[in-house]
Scaffold this motif. Sequence first.
Motif, PDB file in Angstrom:
ATOM      1  N   GLU A   1      -6.440  -4.463   8.152  1.00 15.82           N
ATOM      2  CA  GLU A   1      -6.446  -3.806   6.834  1.00 15.82           C
ATOM      3  C   GLU A   1      -7.144  -2.447   6.878  1.00 15.82           C
ATOM      4  O   GLU A   1      -7.553  -1.925   5.846  1.00 15.82           O
ATOM      5  CB  GLU A   1      -7.139  -4.723   5.818  1.00 15.82           C
TER       6      GLU A   1
ATOM      7  N   GLY B   1      -5.357  -0.321   4.847  1.00 16.96           N
ATOM      8  CA  GLY B   1      -4.860  -0.980   3.649  1.00 16.96           C
ATOM      9  C   GLY B   1      -5.962  -1.305   2.671  1.00 16.96           C
ATOM     10  O   GLY B   1      -6.399  -0.454   1.890  1.00 16.96           O
ATOM     11  N   LEU B   2      -6.477  -2.517   2.784  1.00 10.79           N
ATOM     12  CA  LEU B   2      -7.456  -3.006   1.823  1.00 10.79           C
ATOM     13  C   LEU B   2      -8.675  -2.101   1.705  1.00 10.79           C
ATOM     14  O   LEU B   2      -9.157  -1.817   0.602  1.00 10.79           O
ATOM     15  CB  LEU B   2      -7.890  -4.429   2.231  1.00 10.79           C
TER      16      LEU B   2
ATOM     17  N   TYR C   1       0.807  -1.232   0.000  1.00  8.83           N
ATOM     18  CA  TYR C   1       0.000   0.000   0.000  1.00  8.83           C
ATOM     19  C   TYR C   1       0.835   1.275   0.000  1.00  8.83           C
ATOM     20  O   TYR C   1       0.299   2.373   0.007  1.00  8.83           O
ATOM     21  CB  TYR C   1      -0.946   0.006   1.198  1.00  8.83           C
TER      22      TYR C   1
END
Lengths: 424, 424
Positions: A53, A56-57, A5
């Motif tokens: 996450e 992140g995700l 990321y």
Amino acid sequence: MPTPYDEMWEKLNLDLAAHEGLLQVLGKFYGDIYLSQSGRLKGIEYLDFALSEVHGLRIQELQEAKAQGRKVVGTFCVFVPEELVLAADAIQVGLCAGAEIGKEAAEKILPRNTCALIKSFVGFKIARLCPYLESCDLVVGETTCDGKKKAYEIFADYVPLYVMEIPQMKQACDRDLWKAEILRFKEEIERITGKSITAPRLKEAIRLVNARREVLQRLNRLRVAAPAPISGRDVLLINQISFYDDPVRFTAKIGELCDELEERIKAGQGVAPADTPRLMLSGCPMAVPNWKLPFLVESSGAVIVGEESCIGSRNTRDLVDESGETLEAMLDAIADRYLRIDCACFTPNPERLEHIVAMARDLRADGVIHYGLSFCQPYAIEAFKVEKALKDAGVPMLSIETDYSMEDVEQLKTRVEAFVEMLH
Amino acid sequence: MPTPYDEMWEKLNLDLAAHEGLLQVLGKFYGDIYLSQSGRLKGIEYLDFALSEVHGLRIQELQEAKAQGRKVVGTFCVFVPEELVLAADAIQVGLCAGAEIGKEAAEKILPRNTCALIKSFVGFKIARLCPYLESCDLVVGETTCDGKKKAYEIFADYVPLYVMEIPQMKQACDRDLWKAEILRFKEEIERITGKSITAPRLKEAIRLVNARREVLQRLNRLRVAAPAPISGRDVLLINQISFYDDPVRFTAKIGELCDELEERIKAGQGVAPADTPRLMLSGCPMAVPNWKLPFLVESSGAVIVGEESCIGSRNTRDLVDESGETLEAMLDAIADRYLRIDCACFTPNPERLEHIVAMARDLRADGVIHYGLSFCQPYAIEAFKVEKALKDAGVPMLSIETDYSMEDVEQLKTRVEAFVEMLH
């Protein structure tokens, strides 16, 4: 340590070095407070993943959505009607912040006597550490308290800010003002998205947000069981994640978790012995990663069975009436639902006292801990009324006022332990 | 020492012994701060008299009016439209309190982190030391800040309380809400007085209150003169007395004082040398007998030439339009006038910044002292914007945050002296 990321965070103009430090601290903190628990549910793996996450995700998903032309709307308060945001195909994320980040910088543009939550979201912005804030096409404030109302005026120099006015009473003229504010917000969302909010779209959005509320209501009902089938820490985390996760996925995952909880309850299993004192938290919101008090409570021989809080039942108690078919009827249903919120910003606010007493009774709570953020006057003053209402109902209450620092942890622990001891 | 008012105070259920002590302290305080000034105007004798009879003659007048069936309405805020009270033949008195009385008792029913003004009016009630409060048939609160809004819920257990909702923005929907609140207040005043508010009565009341505002505007305009013809302390006292004195008598007396001031200005006389730094105060209200900061400032080699405050120009800047002939037109004019108030409770509140800069320029102020009561978040946060606006206008500002205690006097004096020194 490089992550997949890094490039995204750099594009979002985060302070990469400081951000890496933040994630490390958060990971350590999460390990100590969450992963250390024994007997957690299998479904909790999803929460562990969602939290790991968090920057992140989920941010990647937001960026992908933005690349497809969808807008991201950030909020600080449960009064902002997510139904309108979703109906315009935009995404709503909660921006309340629960860490002592950028405090010194925030105190240069705001008084030191400002609540930790406000200093935190301002601090995250100045320190360039919140990828949610940096992803927002619109940031929506609201006039729930003096601190936020006036801090937004200063915050407007830093983010694309829009402020909703929340009435302070619940008279007919307040309902009129609130309906006008709902309409103004609808227009603003239509403006930034370039999309019209139609009746079919709004109906679908109402259903979607109600479904998330319903699954959280189901979760809260399961906590009536003794022994308590899930820790308060885990439920707080579920509520926190509900503010930024994809609502469809989140609802499905919490549904599965509830299925698992039902099995556990049938088997008579719990996270603590049946005679563990059951406590309810009441008061100010606890934003990610503010897990300080729940951890303290559940490390002091008690288990938390309910959260009377914006990041808790205040956000999930009421559904929007789904019977309306016209846009007008749905907007009215939305206005009515949000005006039922029992925030301490209203005067008087007797509904909250009734809700607290009913929750304590329904959840078979042995006591209530009232949680106030320092300098949050609405909840601090209302705590005097809460204590009286609970006393009349025979439920002991401990009033805690604190912020995000760790300086008072030992002192708080002593007070919480004494309170729990008294309940035995 | 027995006084002619002992029987009256006893009937009002005051704590007589404590009350005698309070009057002694007040007299001493007044002597030190006011009577010690040299070169005061002859017309000031009226103020000395009015203050010396603050709990005596004026209360007797209220009791005599009550005996004739008139009602007394107490208020805490410049948003309560006195025109409606007077039009129903009732008397309005300000109840804001500026002394550290009953603090410990108040802190048992309110958080310690509450502003001194709120703790003071609650403390005066619990300590049974305010004959104004005890004379009230109705006490009118309002939702200007979180502290007052929520404290009134608790205060309602002690006095016959009514709360007006003040909107937080100035949109069309806010004007609608505010108009509805004006109408609700009119009904409440008609209910407690048993009198109808008619167009002729309201017209007369509008004229009367405007006349008081006009004479205070005249007084403020005269302070443009250099050397300053009157001390800031004396003008603060005039503003304070305007909240409880009979409005007709007060207006006449201040008119005479202004005549005398004009003579003094013509003669080139003042209360301080022409090169004395001229300061303006801005921010929170200073209720009787809160003379702490003005005394400090004027004992530090400066003279105060303006008060940007509720007990100051915020209360006198705007007149009610007098052209309306129907009740409806007059009620609209009242709603419009009060919604122009530039209180920090509004968001945003750019008018206040404009007013401060214009006042500083018009009054030829060398600097501004921003005065915030501790825990008053609206003014504390807005102070950051005020400082920036003044900086852009080339006017230095000192920000002071304090309460009613005398503990910080030496520290404040050091800061004020350094600021005044810098202006030379």
